[in-house]
Design an enzyme around this catalytic site. Structure first.
Site, PDB file in Angstrom:
ATOM      1  N   ALA A  72       0.859  -1.192   0.000  1.00 23.24           N
ATOM      2  CA  ALA A  72       0.000   0.000   0.000  1.00 23.24           C
ATOM      3  C   ALA A  72       0.889   1.234   0.000  1.00 23.24           C
ATOM      4  CB  ALA A  72      -0.894   0.013   1.235  1.00 23.24           C
ATOM      5  N   LYS A  73       0.310   2.371  -0.238  1.00 20.74           N
ATOM      6  CA  LYS A  73       1.048   3.632  -0.119  1.00 20.74           C
ATOM      7  C   LYS A  73       0.045   4.749   0.010  1.00 20.74           C
ATOM      8  CE  LYS A  73       5.395   5.070  -0.471  1.00 20.74           C
ATOM      9  NZ  LYS A  73       6.572   4.229  -0.244  1.00 20.74           N
TER      10      LYS A  73
END
Ligand code: GLU
Length: 409
Positions: free
Chosen positions: A101-102
């Site tokens: 994720a980011k």
């Protein structure tokens, strides 16, 4: 080419060699969820400021999704998606039980007071607290975010869901953070650099280095390189750069930047521009700042023999082709800078066990994981006769693909 298109090109290179079907490629590339939220905060002067925040949850086949939060004016949906996908392959390359994720906020933190930064962070958590959590998605520091920001995230998340420090990593050591997390990315970069030099029977203390970026990653990488006897000849940051053919005095440069906030004005060498740094005559070039800095144009000027990608996505595919053609070895980001997320994993493990590790244990475990991962990628590169980046993607995609098939839809 956009940041995401670059990462897809790297993915496709390996996926093609693996013979992955179009359907499987689409499944692995498509993010699970992309979130874009409004963050309205009151400035110190009473005015309203509105920002855009992002969180992209890319893949969870191997575990809860994991990745940093970046506060930077250029943060946008495309870049966050690209970086989220890199986290999926990165956690797989080092074989820690996470997906990718980011997130980030498009903001220049230099324009904000500490109070404004805190309100911005808490407001962002108000918007995303329902979709993050220790078993779903665990943020961490990235560009312009730090342990203090992580402490606010933990505290704000706790207001909704109760005490749960494992919701975020990279926290202050005094507040459920891990020893060795801050230095981890820089330390990992140096571990893989040394592993590469060893494979090529080169001595670290006969090696020269140029480093772009002197933030969290660059400064620790410089410190560990210096400790191991390598000569760091050039360093640049957003304010300028410095070059010393005898090797920079890294402890003095660290002290200087602590006091002044940037390397501008450091007297231990000559002035150096970013373009000069990238083209400097050194053994190892380490981009440790922004993405997309090595492009088709400047790749031809690079004189380093090795590039170690401490930054995420610093090399555009056109430049990667040039490096391959010119015989320049590139250690890719999804391997080279995985030390940060690896110690994030240790922090999460410690939080869940309510048991603190000593610094020596963190370092030993980190060094082991980085060395083993480097060796595995190196073996694949040798046996398949491909560059290290393709080998790392083969390893990462293989692990995520197997987990996806085993878990089923
Ligand atoms: N932001 C870092 C990275 O890009 C660390 C992520 C984490 O610790 O979750 O790998």
């Amino acid at each position: 080419m956009s940041s995401y298109e670059s990462t897809v090109r790297y993915f496709d290179q390996a996926a093609g060699m693996m013979g992955l079907s179009a359907n499987m490629r689409k499944l692995l590339l498509t993010p699970l969820r992309e979130l874009k939220v409004q963050i309205a905060v009151e400035r110190d002067n009473g005015e309203i400021a509105t920002y855009i925040g992002y969180r992209v949850q890319h893949d969870n086949a191997r575990g809860p999704m994991k990745g940093g939060l970046r506060y930077h004016p250029e943060v946008n949906a495309d870049e966050v998606l690209a970086l989220a996908s890199l986290m999926t392959w990165k956690t797989a390359v080092v074989n820690i039980p996470y997906g990718g994720a980011k997130g980030g906020i498009a903001v220049n933190t230099k324009d904000l007071s500490q109070g404004e930064l805190e309100r911005l962070t808490r407001k962002f958590v108000d918007q995303i607290h329902d979709v993050i959590g220790p078993d779903t998605d665990i943020p961490a520091p990235d560009m312009a975010t730090n342990a203090q920001v992580m402490a606010w995230i933990m505290n704000q998340y706790g207001k909704y869901h109760g005490f749960n420090p494992a919701v975020v990593t990279g926290k202050p050591v005094e507040l459920h953070g891990s020893e060795g997390r801050e230095e981890a990315t820089g330390r990992g970069v140096v571990t893989v650099t040394c592993a590469l030099l060893e494979k090529l029977k080169r001595k670290v203390n006969h090696t020269t280095v140029a480093l772009q970026g002197f933030g969290n990653v660059g400064s620790f990488a410089a410190t560990f390189l210096h400790e191991r006897g390598a000569k760091v000849l050039g360093v640049t940051d957003a304010s300028g750069g410095v070059w010393n053919p005898e090797g920079l005095d890294i402890p003095a440069l660290l002290q200087f930047t602590k006091e002044r906030g940037s390397i501008k004005g450091f007297s231990g060498g000559d002035a150096l521009s970013n373009e000069e740094l990238l083209a400097s005559d050194v053994d190892v070039l380490i981009p440790a700042a922004l993405g997309n800095v090595l492009d088709a144009h400047n790749a031809e000027n690079v004189r380093a023999k090795f590039i170690v990608e401490a930054a995420n996505n610093p090399t555009q595919p056109e430049a990667d082709d040039v490096f391959h053609r010119r015989g320049i070895t590139v250690v890719p980001d999804i391997l080279a800078n995985a030390g940060g997320v690896t110690v994030s994993y240790f922090e999460w493990v410690q939080n869940r066990q309510h048991f603190k590790w000593e610094l020596a244990r963190v370092r030993t475990e980190l060094d082991r994981i980085m060395t083993e991962s480097f060796d595995r990628v190196w073996e694949i590169a040798e046996s398949r006769k491909v560059p290290l980046r393709v080998a790392a993607y083969l390893l990462g995609i293989g692990r995520v693909g197997r987990a996806t098939v085993l878990g089923g839809l």
